[in-house]
Write a protein that holds these residues in place. Structure first.
Motif, PDB file in Angstrom:
ATOM      1  N   VAL A  74       0.852  -1.186   0.000  1.00  0.00           N
ATOM      2  CA  VAL A  74       0.000   0.000   0.000  1.00  0.00           C
ATOM      3  C   VAL A  74       0.888   1.235   0.000  1.00  0.00           C
ATOM      4  O   VAL A  74       2.019   1.220   0.484  1.00  0.00           O
ATOM      5  CB  VAL A  74      -0.952   0.027   1.221  1.00  0.00           C
ATOM      6  CG1 VAL A  74      -1.964  -1.088   1.155  1.00  0.00           C
ATOM      7  CG2 VAL A  74      -0.199  -0.036   2.518  1.00  0.00           C
ATOM      8  N   ASP A  75       0.343   2.305  -0.529  1.00  0.00           N
ATOM      9  CA  ASP A  75       1.059   3.561  -0.590  1.00  0.00           C
ATOM     10  C   ASP A  75       0.958   4.250   0.771  1.00  0.00           C
ATOM     11  O   ASP A  75      -0.137   4.528   1.261  1.00  0.00           O
ATOM     12  CB  ASP A  75       0.443   4.431  -1.696  1.00  0.00           C
ATOM     13  CG  ASP A  75       1.117   5.783  -1.831  1.00  0.00           C
ATOM     14  OD1 ASP A  75       2.276   5.930  -1.394  1.00  0.00           O
ATOM     15  OD2 ASP A  75       0.464   6.695  -2.369  1.00  0.00           O
ATOM     16  N   GLU A  76       2.099   4.504   1.389  1.00  0.00           N
ATOM     17  CA  GLU A  76       2.132   5.091   2.729  1.00  0.00           C
ATOM     18  C   GLU A  76       1.379   6.420   2.790  1.00  0.00           C
ATOM     19  O   GLU A  76       0.626   6.671   3.729  1.00  0.00           O
ATOM     20  CB  GLU A  76       3.584   5.301   3.169  1.00  0.00           C
ATOM     21  CG  GLU A  76       3.712   5.917   4.546  1.00  0.00           C
ATOM     22  CD  GLU A  76       5.161   6.155   4.938  1.00  0.00           C
ATOM     23  OE1 GLU A  76       5.369   6.809   5.969  1.00  0.00           O
ATOM     24  OE2 GLU A  76       6.066   5.704   4.218  1.00  0.00           O
ATOM     25  N   SER A  77       1.528   7.258   1.801  1.00  0.00           N
ATOM     26  CA  SER A  77       0.867   8.565   1.832  1.00  0.00           C
ATOM     27  C   SER A  77      -0.656   8.416   1.788  1.00  0.00           C
ATOM     28  O   SER A  77      -1.373   9.178   2.439  1.00  0.00           O
ATOM     29  CB  SER A  77       1.352   9.451   0.688  1.00  0.00           C
ATOM     30  OG  SER A  77       1.035   8.866  -0.559  1.00  0.00           O
ATOM     31  N   ARG A  78      -1.151   7.408   1.051  1.00  0.00           N
ATOM     32  CA  ARG A  78      -2.610   7.175   1.018  1.00  0.00           C
ATOM     33  C   ARG A  78      -3.122   6.679   2.361  1.00  0.00           C
ATOM     34  O   ARG A  78      -4.195   7.077   2.810  1.00  0.00           O
ATOM     35  CB  ARG A  78      -2.955   6.176  -0.079  1.00  0.00           C
ATOM     36  CG  ARG A  78      -2.768   6.733  -1.482  1.00  0.00           C
ATOM     37  CD  ARG A  78      -3.174   5.773  -2.545  1.00  0.00           C
ATOM     38  NE  ARG A  78      -4.613   5.531  -2.462  1.00  0.00           N
ATOM     39  CZ  ARG A  78      -5.241   4.531  -3.064  1.00  0.00           C
ATOM     40  NH1 ARG A  78      -4.557   3.670  -3.785  1.00  0.00           N
ATOM     41  NH2 ARG A  78      -6.527   4.390  -2.947  1.00  0.00           N
ATOM     42  N   ALA A  90      -5.765   8.780   4.648  1.00  0.00           N
ATOM     43  CA  ALA A  90      -7.034   8.174   5.071  1.00  0.00           C
ATOM     44  C   ALA A  90      -7.158   8.190   6.586  1.00  0.00           C
ATOM     45  O   ALA A  90      -8.228   8.484   7.133  1.00  0.00           O
ATOM     46  CB  ALA A  90      -7.131   6.738   4.536  1.00  0.00           C
ATOM     47  N   PHE A  91      -6.061   7.885   7.270  1.00  0.00           N
ATOM     48  CA  PHE A  91      -6.101   7.895   8.726  1.00  0.00           C
ATOM     49  C   PHE A  91      -6.337   9.303   9.257  1.00  0.00           C
ATOM     50  O   PHE A  91      -7.131   9.511  10.182  1.00  0.00           O
ATOM     51  CB  PHE A  91      -4.814   7.316   9.316  1.00  0.00           C
ATOM     52  CG  PHE A  91      -4.810   7.353  10.817  1.00  0.00           C
ATOM     53  CD1 PHE A  91      -5.625   6.492  11.541  1.00  0.00           C
ATOM     54  CD2 PHE A  91      -4.019   8.247  11.505  1.00  0.00           C
ATOM     55  CE1 PHE A  91      -5.646   6.524  12.922  1.00  0.00           C
ATOM     56  CE2 PHE A  91      -4.035   8.292  12.884  1.00  0.00           C
ATOM     57  CZ  PHE A  91      -4.850   7.433  13.599  1.00  0.00           C
ATOM     58  N   ASP A  92      -5.659  10.302   8.681  1.00  0.00           N
ATOM     59  CA  ASP A  92      -5.864  11.685   9.130  1.00  0.00           C
ATOM     60  C   ASP A  92      -7.304  12.137   8.907  1.00  0.00           C
ATOM     61  O   ASP A  92      -7.887  12.824   9.749  1.00  0.00           O
ATOM     62  CB  ASP A  92      -4.890  12.635   8.423  1.00  0.00           C
ATOM     63  CG  ASP A  92      -3.493  12.569   9.016  1.00  0.00           C
ATOM     64  OD1 ASP A  92      -3.347  12.118  10.177  1.00  0.00           O
ATOM     65  OD2 ASP A  92      -2.535  12.960   8.314  1.00  0.00           O
ATOM     66  N   SER A  93      -7.896  11.734   7.791  1.00  0.00           N
ATOM     67  CA  SER A  93      -9.293  12.062   7.529  1.00  0.00           C
ATOM     68  C   SER A  93     -10.189  11.438   8.589  1.00  0.00           C
ATOM     69  O   SER A  93     -11.078  12.098   9.148  1.00  0.00           O
ATOM     70  CB  SER A  93      -9.691  11.576   6.136  1.00  0.00           C
ATOM     71  OG  SER A  93     -11.064  11.781   5.918  1.00  0.00           O
TER      72      SER A  93
END
Length: 106
Positions: free
Chosen positions: A61-65, A69-72
């Protein structure tokens, strides 16, 4: 190939005979009769049937994604908490991010 890789109705060779899979562990011989096929038996597919590709045990998985998603999710949780539990949510976020950092070291 193993029997569980074949769909019902698939033909295969086992012990020098041609069989058609009729159930999870049963097959009908081309010459007649039913036989239980051991799950460990290695079979040779007939009619060009190939097994499905092996599922990958790791998923990239892409770390930035993931972080976005977690920050959202975290921002929504903070908004819904309306002051109650915000400190605990911030601590949980810090533990989550620390756990991610720890997993990258392995």
């Amino acid at each position: 190939m193993k029997l569980n890789h074949l769909p019902i109705g698939a033909r295969f060779e086992y012990d020098g005979q041609i069989y058609t899979k009729t159930g999870p562990i049963t097959a009908a011989a081309e010459k007649g009769g039913q036989r239980m096929i051991p799950r460990h038996a290695v079979l040779r597919p007939v009619d060009g049937h190939t097994p499905p590709p092996a599922a990958s045990t790791t998923r990239q998985v892409d770390e930035s994604r993931v972080l976005a998603a977690f920050d959202s999710y975290h921002n929504t949780a903070l908004r819904l908490a309306e002051g109650l539990g915000k400190a605990e949510l911030e601590q949980a976020r810090a533990r989550f991010l620390a756990a991610l950092e720890g997993s990258q070291e392995n």
